[in-house]
Scaffold this active site. Structure first.
Site, PDB file in Angstrom:
ATOM      1  N   ARG A  99      -6.534   1.368  -3.544  1.00 24.30           N
ATOM      2  CA  ARG A  99      -4.948   0.791  -3.891  1.00 24.30           C
ATOM      3  C   ARG A  99      -4.848  -0.119  -3.349  1.00 24.30           C
ATOM      4  O   ARG A  99      -4.024  -1.107  -4.311  1.00 24.30           O
ATOM      5  CB  ARG A  99      -3.982   1.931  -2.053  1.00 24.30           C
ATOM      6  CG  ARG A  99      -2.362   1.383  -2.588  1.00 24.30           C
ATOM      7  CD  ARG A  99      -1.670   2.035  -2.347  1.00 24.30           C
ATOM      8  NE  ARG A  99      -0.713   2.072  -2.714  1.00 24.30           N
ATOM      9  CZ  ARG A  99       0.582   0.557  -2.444  1.00 24.30           C
ATOM     10  NH1 ARG A  99      -0.926   0.034  -1.829  1.00 24.30           N
ATOM     11  NH2 ARG A  99       1.621   1.115  -2.546  1.00 24.30           N
ATOM     12  N   ARG A 100      -5.639  -0.755  -2.155  1.00 25.93           N
ATOM     13  CA  ARG A 100      -5.818  -2.255  -2.562  1.00 25.93           C
ATOM     14  C   ARG A 100      -5.927  -3.435  -3.551  1.00 25.93           C
ATOM     15  O   ARG A 100      -5.130  -3.705  -3.908  1.00 25.93           O
ATOM     16  CB  ARG A 100      -5.353  -2.899  -1.045  1.00 25.93           C
ATOM     17  CG  ARG A 100      -5.848  -4.376  -1.092  1.00 25.93           C
ATOM     18  CD  ARG A 100      -6.794  -5.144   0.202  1.00 25.93           C
ATOM     19  NE  ARG A 100      -6.998  -6.114   0.541  1.00 25.93           N
ATOM     20  CZ  ARG A 100      -5.659  -6.661   1.022  1.00 25.93           C
ATOM     21  NH1 ARG A 100      -5.711  -6.060   2.040  1.00 25.93           N
ATOM     22  NH2 ARG A 100      -6.255  -8.538   2.151  1.00 25.93           N
TER      23      ARG A 100
END
Length: 141
Positions: A99-100
């Protein structure tokens, strides 16, 4: 008594089939070597992450499980509550770790290769969907 928003969970579970379909089509499209296909991979991975964690958050809130402190923690909590098994949990933890890079480090995201998770996700997401539905049915009887 639990208040589980089954309608929202079911909407998201139904949406998973679209993510599965995209992941199934990506390997063949990858040979096209176009930027659009690279971006499609990123979006499919991102939607998989958001859908799984949205469902997880709804279940954690509805079944009054302990509070999650991160995306990885959502997966850990669901695994501890035996919503799904360890193999599914391991793959989903790999997924949410993306996600990051996908939403914050997108400039440097490695998009030259097909991410190995793309090939794994159809089976894992199908199993996740089955496991979530079975858990809800068992808990709400």
């Amino acid at each position: 008594m639990y208040y589980v928003d089954q309608q929202q969970i079911e909407q998201r579970l139904n949406f998973i089939s679209s993510v599965i379909e995209a992941c199934e089509q990506l390997p063949a499209a990858w040979e096209d070597d176009r930027l659009l296909v690279r971006f499609a991979q990123e979006r499919a991975l991102h939607l998989a992450i958001e859908t799984v964690t949205d469902i997880g958050s709804l279940m954690i809130d509805g079944f009054i499980m302990r509070e999650a402190s991160s995306y990885e923690d959502i997966i850990d909590i669901l695994a501890q509550e035996q919503v799904f098994g360890g193999e599914t949990a391991a793959t989903l933890k790999e997924l949410v770790k993306l996600r990051r890079p996908l939403v914050q480090d997108y400039v440097s995201f490695e998009r030259s290769e097909l991410n190995p998770l793309v090939r794994q996700l159809p089976g894992v997401l199908h199993k996740f969907t089955e496991d979530v539905r079975a858990f809800i049915q068992k808990e709400l009887l």
